[in-house]
Design a protein around this motif. Structure first.
Motif, mmCIF file in Angstrom:
data_model
loop_
_atom_site.group_PDB
_atom_site.id
_atom_site.type_symbol
_atom_site.label_atom_id
_atom_site.label_comp_id
_atom_site.label_asym_id
_atom_site.label_seq_id
_atom_site.Cartn_x
_atom_site.Cartn_y
_atom_site.Cartn_z
ATOM 1 N N ASP A 38 9.779 84.765 109.663
ATOM 2 C CA ASP A 38 10.950 84.103 110.253
ATOM 3 C C ASP A 38 12.140 85.059 110.358
ATOM 4 O OD1 ASP A 38 9.531 81.798 110.518
ATOM 5 O OD2 ASP A 38 10.614 80.659 108.993
ATOM 6 N N THR A 39 12.445 85.751 109.260
ATOM 7 C CA THR A 39 13.598 86.652 109.274
ATOM 8 C C THR A 39 13.339 87.882 110.147
ATOM 9 O OG1 THR A 39 12.798 87.654 107.199
ATOM 10 C CG2 THR A 39 14.484 85.947 107.030
ATOM 11 N N TYR A 67 11.740 87.903 113.071
ATOM 12 C CA TYR A 67 12.005 87.561 114.470
ATOM 13 C C TYR A 67 13.466 87.203 114.707
ATOM 14 C CZ TYR A 67 7.224 88.224 115.786
ATOM 15 O OH TYR A 67 6.019 88.818 116.050
ATOM 16 N N GLN A 68 14.156 86.720 113.691
ATOM 17 C CA GLN A 68 15.594 86.498 113.833
ATOM 18 C C GLN A 68 16.319 87.835 114.012
ATOM 19 O OE1 GLN A 68 16.478 84.228 110.310
ATOM 20 N NE2 GLN A 68 15.226 82.513 110.994
ATOM 21 N N TYR A 82 15.482 83.349 116.556
ATOM 22 C CA TYR A 82 14.025 83.462 116.437
ATOM 23 C C TYR A 82 13.374 83.427 117.819
ATOM 24 C CZ TYR A 82 9.319 82.505 114.575
ATOM 25 O OH TYR A 82 7.981 82.566 114.254
ATOM 26 N N SER A 120 19.357 79.952 113.598
ATOM 27 C CA SER A 120 18.042 80.529 113.299
ATOM 28 C C SER A 120 17.075 80.320 114.452
ATOM 29 C CB SER A 120 17.472 79.906 112.017
ATOM 30 O OG SER A 120 18.302 80.198 110.919
#
Length: 249
Positions: free
Chosen positions: A157-158, A160-161, A126, A122
């Motif tokens: 968060d998800t 940018y991942q 990220y 992650s």
């Protein structure tokens, strides 16, 4: 006997009328695309990117197959480029739509092409996502975090991942990536804030106003006049505001 002759006459008239209708449609289509291409300054490669992005966004798989086959045959674009465009656009129209397009292109491209992705953690994904997004807008990351993180850490968060995976694959130039993005968003017609934002970042990374307006003009043929004029209005606002960020208050 008379009834038989009448029936045959009606059938011939029906067939002739059908062929005339098809012929008129084909002529109208030919004229429309010819007229648009006369005013475009986009390269053949750029035109291919616009078409692939718009048609995949609209889920017009048969037209997409024809465009990709022609573009590959004439070497306007490569197999890897097509997969990269569709992979990037997952961020803007979702994986199901991109997967539908890739499956439709099975006879033209190898969907199992191998790419170098960030390490599957992650943190690494990220970090790569932030790095790639900052290339578009130095303040973009902080703006999105400020606007949305208070509501959901999971959302940002998800995001940018996903950016790390989708944007971190080398191949397309940053200008080509932005051309793909604004073409898909314009075709969708449902993402005005995102379209405005990416029109602004497109200018920052080197797309010219003429290239952007060429995309808008082509959208008239690919997605219809409402999509083109809505994109033109969004572009007009962005040009006047010099890439105003719609995520700010």
């Amino acid at each position: 006997m008379f009834k038989k002759i009448l029936a045959i006459s009606l059938l011939i008239t029906s067939i002739s009328s059908s062929h005339a209708t098809e012929g008129n449609f084909s002529i109208t289509k030919f004229r429309a695309e010819r007229d648009i291409k006369k005013v475009l300054t986009l390269t053949q490669r750029q035109q291919a990117i616009v078409k692939i992005s718009a048609l995949s966004a609209l889920e017009l798989t048969e037209a997409l197959q024809q465009v990709v086959a022609t573009s590959l045959e004439k070497k306007f674009i490569g197999q890897q480029d097509v997969v990269l465009i569709l992979t990037q656009l997952t961020s803007y129209y979702g994986f199901p739509r991109a997967e539908k397009s890739i499956d439709a292109l099975a006879s033209s491209i190898d969907k199992h092409l191998s790419f170098t992705l960030p390490p599957d953690t992650s943190k690494a994904r990220y970090k790569k996502g932030v790095e790639e997004y900052t290339k578009l807008d130095n303040n973009g990351y902080q703006t999105i975090i400020t606007a949305f993180k208070p509501m959901s850490v999971g959302l940002t968060d998800t995001t940018y991942q996903l950016f790390g995976d989708a944007f971190g694959i080398p191949g397309l130039t940053i200008k080509e990536r932005q051309l793909a993005t604004i073409s898909a968003l314009a075709a969708l017609g449902t993402a005005r804030p995102q379209l405005q934002y990416h029109l602004g970042t497109s200018i920052q990374v080197g797309l010219t106003k003429a290239e952007i307006m060429d995309m808008v003009i082509y959208m008239q043929f690919l997605a219809g006049m409402p999509a083109a004029y809505n994109a033109a209005l969004a572009a007009k606002e962005v040009f006047a505001a010099k890439s105003e960020n719609p995520y700010t208050d």
